[in-house]
Design a protein around this motif. Structure first.
Motif, PDB file in Angstrom:
ATOM      1  N   ALA A  81       0.882  -0.963  -0.109  1.00 41.12           N
ATOM      2  CA  ALA A  81       0.000   0.041  -0.142  1.00 41.12           C
ATOM      3  C   ALA A  81       0.972   1.361  -0.002  1.00 41.12           C
ATOM      4  N   VAL A  82       0.216   2.327  -0.634  1.00 45.40           N
ATOM      5  CA  VAL A  82       1.088   3.717  -0.771  1.00 45.40           C
ATOM      6  C   VAL A  82       0.212   4.747  -0.251  1.00 45.40           C
ATOM      7  N   THR A  83       0.494   5.665   0.204  1.00 44.87           N
ATOM      8  CA  THR A  83      -0.288   6.854   0.544  1.00 44.87           C
ATOM      9  C   THR A  83       0.709   8.115   0.586  1.00 44.87           C
ATOM     10  N   ALA A  84       0.184   9.156   0.904  1.00 46.10           N
ATOM     11  CA  ALA A  84       0.475  10.514   0.835  1.00 46.10           C
ATOM     12  C   ALA A  84      -0.362  11.631   1.687  1.00 46.10           C
ATOM     13  N   PRO A  85       0.199  12.579   2.243  1.00 43.70           N
ATOM     14  CA  PRO A  85      -0.695  13.228   3.046  1.00 43.70           C
ATOM     15  C   PRO A  85      -1.641  14.087   2.275  1.00 43.70           C
ATOM     16  N   ALA A  86      -3.093  14.178   3.136  1.00 42.20           N
ATOM     17  CA  ALA A  86      -4.279  15.035   2.271  1.00 42.20           C
ATOM     18  C   ALA A  86      -3.904  16.337   2.707  1.00 42.20           C
ATOM     19  N   LYS A  87      -4.891  17.162   1.851  1.00 39.48           N
ATOM     20  CA  LYS A  87      -4.771  18.509   1.709  1.00 39.48           C
ATOM     21  C   LYS A  87      -5.889  19.192   2.383  1.00 39.48           C
ATOM     22  N   THR A 117      -9.196  15.225   9.619  1.00 43.06           N
ATOM     23  CA  THR A 117     -10.356  15.354  10.361  1.00 43.06           C
ATOM     24  C   THR A 117     -10.498  17.009  10.876  1.00 43.06           C
ATOM     25  N   ARG A 118      -9.644  17.752  10.691  1.00 37.12           N
ATOM     26  CA  ARG A 118      -9.763  19.273  11.059  1.00 37.12           C
ATOM     27  C   ARG A 118      -8.638  19.799  10.208  1.00 37.12           C
ATOM     28  N   SER A 119      -8.839  21.056   9.909  1.00 36.70           N
ATOM     29  CA  SER A 119      -7.824  21.968   9.121  1.00 36.70           C
ATOM     30  C   SER A 119      -6.706  22.193   9.851  1.00 36.70           C
ATOM     31  N   THR A 120      -5.507  22.231   9.186  1.00 39.77           N
ATOM     32  CA  THR A 120      -4.224  22.561   9.801  1.00 39.77           C
ATOM     33  C   THR A 120      -3.547  23.659   9.071  1.00 39.77           C
ATOM     34  N   GLN A 121      -2.663  24.433   9.749  1.00 35.42           N
ATOM     35  CA  GLN A 121      -1.950  25.350   9.007  1.00 35.42           C
ATOM     36  C   GLN A 121      -0.853  24.706   8.052  1.00 35.42           C
TER      37      GLN A 121
END
Length: 172
Positions: A81-87, A117-121
């Motif tokens: 499996a492969v993943t990357a950060p969500a925007k 799950t929530r916005s981040t800077q």
């Protein structure tokens, strides 16, 4: 094996324990000049062009280097499996996720899509991992014990560490 070993000379060590077992960086983003100033490396400039100026040729070169690196690494080419950060903005271009998709296809691996799950800077504005902690989750990831995480830049390791935490909580 020489191709793999030569690329390992560019490994950057960041403590990502306990969630992440190994970390590889293709090239440094910044280098010290002879005068002692930090300057963007050739690879850093290429990433900047791909990420901020939408330079498709630069993005393609990076993708090719990533695919070559993964194919040369016996452990990585067997990942399931492969993943990357969500925007935060799901409609915004996500180069690491595009690269993760290409690698997943090449490896015949599953692409895992994280959910914020929530916005981040933006990372360049974040001082501590607490800003990211608990900001990402995955749905059921099946029985994938090992997951390859693709990201464009590794500075503090906080984004990768957060993905590792979320994957670990889901069973990876």
């Amino acid at each position: 094996m020489n191709g793999y070993l030569s690329k390992l000379r560019n490994v950057v060590a960041v403590n990502l324990f306990p969630q992440i077992d190994e970390c590889f960086c293709l090239r440094p983003y910044m280098l010290r000049s002879a005068a002692g100033d930090w300057i963007r490396s050739k690879e850093g400039e290429r990433l900047n062009l791909a990420k901020y100026r939408n330079d498709m040729a630069a993005a393609e070169v990076i993708k090719t280097e990533l695919l070559d690196f993964v194919r040369c690494n016996p452990r990585l080419r067997s990942i399931g499996a492969v993943t990357a950060p969500a925007k935060d903005d799901p409609l915004a271009r996500n180069l690491p996720m595009e690269w993760a998709l290409d690698i997943a296809v090449a490896l015949r691996a599953e692409l895992l899509i994280p959910r914020k799950t929530r916005s981040t800077q933006p990372q360049k504005n974040i001082q501590t991992i607490q800003s990211l902690a608990g900001s990402t989750e995955f749905d059921d990831i099946g029985d994938h014990a090992e997951v390859l995480i693709i990201d464009d830049t590794l500075a503090s390791g906080d984004t990768v560490r957060e993905l590792g935490r979320a994957l670990h909580e889901t069973g990876a």
